[in-house]
Design a protein around this motif. Structure first.
Motif, PDB file in Angstrom:
ATOM      1  N   ALA A 238      12.723   4.004 -26.889  1.00  0.00           N
ATOM      2  CA  ALA A 238      13.568   3.652 -25.636  1.00  0.00           C
ATOM      3  C   ALA A 238      14.886   3.549 -26.205  1.00  0.00           C
ATOM      4  CB  ALA A 238      13.092   2.348 -25.169  1.00  0.00           C
ATOM      5  N   TYR A 239      15.077   2.805 -27.529  1.00  0.00           N
ATOM      6  CA  TYR A 239      16.503   2.607 -27.737  1.00  0.00           C
ATOM      7  C   TYR A 239      17.197   3.747 -28.322  1.00  0.00           C
ATOM      8  CZ  TYR A 239      19.743   0.474 -31.102  1.00  0.00           C
ATOM      9  OH  TYR A 239      21.146  -0.025 -31.681  1.00  0.00           O
ATOM     10  N   ILE A 240      16.514   4.798 -28.898  1.00  0.00           N
ATOM     11  CA  ILE A 240      17.158   5.823 -29.251  1.00  0.00           C
ATOM     12  C   ILE A 240      17.618   6.700 -28.261  1.00  0.00           C
ATOM     13  CG2 ILE A 240      16.552   5.923 -31.730  1.00  0.00           C
ATOM     14  CD1 ILE A 240      14.630   8.274 -31.161  1.00  0.00           C
ATOM     15  N   PHE A 259      20.379   0.298  -9.539  1.00  0.00           N
ATOM     16  CA  PHE A 259      19.776  -1.124  -9.788  1.00  0.00           C
ATOM     17  C   PHE A 259      18.921  -1.374  -8.838  1.00  0.00           C
ATOM     18  CE2 PHE A 259      19.372  -5.632  -9.053  1.00  0.00           C
ATOM     19  CZ  PHE A 259      18.914  -6.015  -9.897  1.00  0.00           C
ATOM     20  N   ASP A 260      19.282  -1.019  -7.345  1.00  0.00           N
ATOM     21  CA  ASP A 260      18.445  -1.204  -6.467  1.00  0.00           C
ATOM     22  C   ASP A 260      17.318  -0.080  -6.318  1.00  0.00           C
ATOM     23  OD1 ASP A 260      20.120  -3.228  -5.123  1.00  0.00           O
ATOM     24  OD2 ASP A 260      21.372  -1.901  -4.097  1.00  0.00           O
ATOM     25  N   THR A 261      17.286   0.860  -7.137  1.00  0.00           N
ATOM     26  CA  THR A 261      16.105   1.660  -7.084  1.00  0.00           C
ATOM     27  C   THR A 261      15.061   1.333  -8.179  1.00  0.00           C
ATOM     28  OG1 THR A 261      16.847   3.214  -8.916  1.00  0.00           O
ATOM     29  CG2 THR A 261      17.704   3.531  -6.393  1.00  0.00           C
ATOM     30  N   LEU A 262      15.332   0.356  -9.209  1.00  0.00           N
ATOM     31  CA  LEU A 262      14.569  -0.075 -10.224  1.00  0.00           C
ATOM     32  C   LEU A 262      13.379  -0.872  -9.533  1.00  0.00           C
ATOM     33  CD1 LEU A 262      16.841  -0.996 -13.140  1.00  0.00           C
ATOM     34  CD2 LEU A 262      15.367   1.128 -12.800  1.00  0.00           C
ATOM     35  N   TRP A 263      12.147  -0.549  -9.848  1.00  0.00           N
ATOM     36  CA  TRP A 263      10.850  -1.499  -9.778  1.00  0.00           C
ATOM     37  C   TRP A 263      10.514  -2.031 -10.887  1.00  0.00           C
ATOM     38  CZ3 TRP A 263       9.547  -1.980  -4.693  1.00  0.00           C
ATOM     39  CH2 TRP A 263      10.123  -1.136  -3.583  1.00  0.00           C
ATOM     40  N   GLY A 264       9.670  -2.993 -10.773  1.00  0.00           N
ATOM     41  CA  GLY A 264       8.824  -3.390 -11.979  1.00  0.00           C
ATOM     42  C   GLY A 264       8.158  -2.500 -12.817  1.00  0.00           C
ATOM     43  N   GLU A 265       7.585  -1.503 -12.308  1.00  0.00           N
ATOM     44  CA  GLU A 265       6.734  -0.392 -13.068  1.00  0.00           C
ATOM     45  C   GLU A 265       7.798   0.426 -13.827  1.00  0.00           C
ATOM     46  OE1 GLU A 265       4.763   1.258  -9.752  1.00  0.00           O
ATOM     47  OE2 GLU A 265       6.206   3.123  -9.680  1.00  0.00           O
ATOM     48  N   ASP A 266       9.345   0.282 -13.532  1.00  0.00           N
ATOM     49  CA  ASP A 266      10.122   1.178 -14.324  1.00  0.00           C
ATOM     50  C   ASP A 266      10.501   0.243 -15.672  1.00  0.00           C
ATOM     51  OD1 ASP A 266      10.273   3.165 -12.420  1.00  0.00           O
ATOM     52  OD2 ASP A 266      11.902   1.801 -11.240  1.00  0.00           O
ATOM     53  N   LEU A 267      10.136  -0.825 -16.041  1.00  0.00           N
ATOM     54  CA  LEU A 267      10.560  -1.563 -17.015  1.00  0.00           C
ATOM     55  C   LEU A 267       9.570  -1.845 -18.182  1.00  0.00           C
ATOM     56  CD1 LEU A 267      11.959  -4.773 -14.757  1.00  0.00           C
ATOM     57  CD2 LEU A 267      13.046  -2.252 -15.604  1.00  0.00           C
ATOM     58  N   ASN A 268      10.017  -2.179 -19.193  1.00  0.00           N
ATOM     59  CA  ASN A 268       9.046  -2.300 -20.428  1.00  0.00           C
ATOM     60  C   ASN A 268       7.939  -3.326 -20.132  1.00  0.00           C
ATOM     61  OD1 ASN A 268       7.892  -3.539 -22.975  1.00  0.00           O
ATOM     62  ND2 ASN A 268       9.662  -2.200 -23.867  1.00  0.00           N
ATOM     63  N   ILE A 269       6.771  -3.090 -20.586  1.00  0.00           N
ATOM     64  CA  ILE A 269       5.442  -3.943 -20.071  1.00  0.00           C
ATOM     65  C   ILE A 269       5.764  -5.467 -20.699  1.00  0.00           C
ATOM     66  CG2 ILE A 269       4.066  -3.320 -21.865  1.00  0.00           C
ATOM     67  CD1 ILE A 269       1.889  -3.278 -19.770  1.00  0.00           C
ATOM     68  N   ILE A 270       6.556  -5.360 -21.745  1.00  0.00           N
ATOM     69  CA  ILE A 270       6.390  -6.959 -22.488  1.00  0.00           C
ATOM     70  C   ILE A 270       7.934  -7.390 -22.408  1.00  0.00           C
ATOM     71  CG2 ILE A 270       6.208  -7.850 -24.778  1.00  0.00           C
ATOM     72  CD1 ILE A 270       3.670  -6.974 -23.838  1.00  0.00           C
ATOM     73  N   PHE A 271       8.780  -6.644 -22.568  1.00  0.00           N
ATOM     74  CA  PHE A 271      10.163  -6.937 -22.599  1.00  0.00           C
ATOM     75  C   PHE A 271      10.692  -6.573 -21.220  1.00  0.00           C
ATOM     76  CE2 PHE A 271      10.207  -6.009 -27.440  1.00  0.00           C
ATOM     77  CZ  PHE A 271      10.154  -7.543 -27.783  1.00  0.00           C
ATOM     78  N   ARG A 272      10.589  -7.494 -20.261  1.00  0.00           N
ATOM     79  CA  ARG A 272      10.661  -7.186 -18.787  1.00  0.00           C
ATOM     80  C   ARG A 272      12.132  -6.920 -18.357  1.00  0.00           C
ATOM     81  NH1 ARG A 272       7.813  -4.903 -16.705  1.00  0.00           N
ATOM     82  NH2 ARG A 272       7.481  -6.032 -14.583  1.00  0.00           N
ATOM     83  N   ASN A 273      12.907  -7.243 -19.122  1.00  0.00           N
ATOM     84  CA  ASN A 273      14.330  -6.777 -18.632  1.00  0.00           C
ATOM     85  C   ASN A 273      15.054  -5.311 -19.115  1.00  0.00           C
ATOM     86  OD1 ASN A 273      14.722  -7.470 -21.372  1.00  0.00           O
ATOM     87  ND2 ASN A 273      16.677  -8.319 -21.238  1.00  0.00           N
ATOM     88  N   ARG A 274      14.153  -4.561 -20.133  1.00  0.00           N
ATOM     89  CA  ARG A 274      14.234  -3.466 -20.521  1.00  0.00           C
ATOM     90  C   ARG A 274      13.906  -2.188 -19.804  1.00  0.00           C
ATOM     91  NH1 ARG A 274      13.220  -3.769 -27.029  1.00  0.00           N
ATOM     92  NH2 ARG A 274      14.478  -5.843 -27.431  1.00  0.00           N
ATOM     93  N   ARG A 294       7.579   5.971 -20.127  1.00  0.00           N
ATOM     94  CA  ARG A 294       6.742   5.361 -19.217  1.00  0.00           C
ATOM     95  C   ARG A 294       5.252   4.828 -19.520  1.00  0.00           C
ATOM     96  NH1 ARG A 294       6.732   8.214 -14.008  1.00  0.00           N
ATOM     97  NH2 ARG A 294       6.122   5.992 -13.134  1.00  0.00           N
ATOM     98  N   HIS A 295       5.057   5.233 -20.589  1.00  0.00           N
ATOM     99  CA  HIS A 295       3.593   4.819 -21.128  1.00  0.00           C
ATOM    100  C   HIS A 295       3.750   3.470 -21.540  1.00  0.00           C
ATOM    101  CE1 HIS A 295       1.960   8.989 -21.115  1.00  0.00           C
ATOM    102  NE2 HIS A 295       0.855   8.597 -21.234  1.00  0.00           N
ATOM    103  N   PHE A 296       4.872   2.904 -21.793  1.00  0.00           N
ATOM    104  CA  PHE A 296       5.100   1.790 -22.409  1.00  0.00           C
ATOM    105  C   PHE A 296       5.477   0.638 -21.172  1.00  0.00           C
ATOM    106  CE2 PHE A 296       5.710   4.561 -25.761  1.00  0.00           C
ATOM    107  CZ  PHE A 296       4.810   4.128 -26.695  1.00  0.00           C
ATOM    108  N   SER A 297       5.364   1.120 -19.931  1.00  0.00           N
ATOM    109  CA  SER A 297       5.676   0.444 -18.568  1.00  0.00           C
ATOM    110  C   SER A 297       4.385  -0.013 -18.031  1.00  0.00           C
ATOM    111  CB  SER A 297       6.539   1.007 -17.954  1.00  0.00           C
ATOM    112  OG  SER A 297       5.747   2.364 -17.082  1.00  0.00           O
TER     113      SER A 297
END
Lengths: 326, 153
Positions: A238-240, A259-274, A294-297
């Motif tokens: 994700a970083y690279i 930002f308005d289109t982002l859902w929880g399922e779009d984020l990192n499963i552990i780091f919830r702000n990434r 997305r396998h990491f979400s």
């Protein structure tokens, strides 16, 4: 092991291999147990050879002040003049916490020695040997890799994301793929890296190879021995791909409509702000690569169970990526 | 009269409460059937030597853990017998293995032994925990072949 070099011989070697003469009394250690005492200008005898200690190393992350690692020294090999990293046994065990989960971590010199032996011929790992001191301490003597960390290198590229992705990303992705294959090699031998982070990959200035460092960390695994390593690989990907961490705070500030289109399922499963569903932010990222991320979400139907599955998907994604690169 | 071949049930046992519930479930549902045999299996992860300062520490931990799991297996066996299973139809097995995944080791251990069903308890780990450390029941459900899987919550 008794000292096999006289003081005169040691001084001769120091004068022969170091640019500046020793400006203090010669202090020679044959027992590295007290690593706090072993200081700049001292000599450590290992395997009949002397190592002139140059200082302690430091490690810093996430804007925190660098932490001094007193058990990890920079040293000059007095037989060759080469700069080395010397790691003295430091046993620690502690509970690590991540996303509200607790797991047992420990530092193991024995694990690092095994891996150094296993990867002695592998171009994507740091190389070194284990030597015993007088007290049979397992001291690892490792080559010093000149070059930036992957984290620093990616951060140093002063390009907007679209240019980065089309012009600079190809060799980074290739280097990363080599790193993942290298971890698959470790896992194939039932060894974990244990501390997969973007600053634990160094880009060797001499060879251009991406090389893993620091294998002495371990964690007590449960069902899946390699789950935590896979998590680390996903974070680096994700970083690279994102040219740095893409956080919801960044998106909110810079691209409020997205930002308005982002859902929880779009984020990192552990780091919830990434953000992991990076194609929402950068639509030119090919679907195949984005699906790997997305396998990491939490939106994933399943998570990778092993490095081979992850690698297979990355190799497929590479086919689509080739068309994006100029 | 048509006879049915005996059924073989495997119960994967660990220290958890839900594993104990899985044993109770089998006892309750199948205890009165004469043609069912049961095997109670615990796969014990070979302890990584790195975790212990000395070999003696490792052996001490290992012996203690092994004795504890042998006790749990035996106590589970007795519960099944009390529920009606014939003593000669309930076996225990403790296997020590180095496991990339525990579920994989359980399935390897019992492959081609003709079990009709594998019963295990679900620990109920969170999605995050399953992501980072895996889940035995999810691994079993995903990879078990040629037998039914009963997961007891």
């Amino acid at each position: 092991m008794p000292i096999t070099l006289s003081k005169d011989e040691l001084l001769g070697r120091i004068n022969g291999t170091c640019l500046t003469p020793l400006d203090q009394e010669l202090v020679v250690y044959t027992d590295a147990s007290d690593f706090f005492a072993l200081d700049r200008g001292n000599i450590l005898i290992l395997g009949g050879n002397g190592y002139l200690i140059r200082g302690n190393t430091r490690e810093g992350r996430f804007g925190l002040d660098d932490e001094v690692k007193f058990w990890v020294k920079r040293a000059t090999d007095l037989a060759t003049g080469a700069l080395k990293i010397i790691k003295i046994p430091f046993f620690e065990k502690f509970n690590a916490h991540i996303a509200g989960l607790t797991y047992e971590c420990y530092r193991s010199p024995g694990k690092e020695s095994r891996i150094l032996q296993l990867v002695a011929e592998h171009p994507n790992f740091m190389h070194g040997i284990s030597l015993a001191d007088d007290k049979d301490n397992n001291v690892r003597v490792m080559e010093f890799i000149h070059g930036p960390s992957l984290a620093d290198y990616v951060a140093s590229l002063d390009l907007d994301h679209e240019r980065y992705f089309h012009e600079a990303f190809a060799p980074i992705f290739e280097g990363y793929l080599e790193c993942v294959r290298a971890i698959a090699f470790l896992h194939g031998h039932l060894e974990k890296h244990g501390d997969i982070r973007r600053d634990h990959v160094l880009i060797d200035r001499d060879t251009g190879r991406y090389r893993w460092i620091d294998f002495d960390y371990n964690y007590r695994h449960r069902e899946n021995m390699f789950g935590y390593d896979l998590f680390g690989l996903g974070n680096i990907l994700a970083y690279i791909v994102g040219h740095g961490d893409v956080t919801v705070q960044d998106v909110r500030r810079d691209k409020p409509a997205l930002f308005d289109t982002l859902w929880g399922e779009d984020l990192n499963i552990i780091f919830r702000n990434r953000v992991m569903n990076l194609a929402k932010i950068f639509p030119y990222i090919p679907r195949s690569l984005n699906e790997v991320l997305r396998h990491f979400s939490p939106g994933a139907n399943y998570h990778y169970e092993n490095t081979s599955q992850f690698l297979d998907d990355l190799e497929e994604a590479k086919i689509d990526l080739v068309g994006c690169w100029t | 009269m048509k006879t049915h071949p005996a059924k073989k049930i495997l119960i994967a046992v660990d220290e958890s409460l839900n594993s104990s519930r899985a044993v109770d479930y089998v006892a309750r549902i199948l205890g009165s059937y004469r043609d069912v045999s049961c095997e109670l299996l615990h796969v014990m992860q070979e302890p990584e030597e790195d975790f212990f300062l000395t070999r003696e520490d490792r052996d001490k931990w290992f012996d203690g853990q092994r004795a504890k799991m042998e006790g749990i297996l035996e106590e589970s066996r007795e519960r099944l017998i009390r529920a009606g299973f014939a003593a000669n139809r309930v076996r225990t097995r403790l296997s020590v293995r180095r496991c990339p995944t525990v579920s994989g080791c359980i399935l390897d251990e019992t492959a081609d032994e003709g079990f009709d069903a594998l019963v295990l308890g679900r620990k109920g780990v969170s999605a995050k925990e399953e992501f980072l450390f895996g889940s035995v029941s999810s691994g079993i459900i995903r990879h078990a072949k040629r037998m039914a899987v009963w997961v007891v919550n």
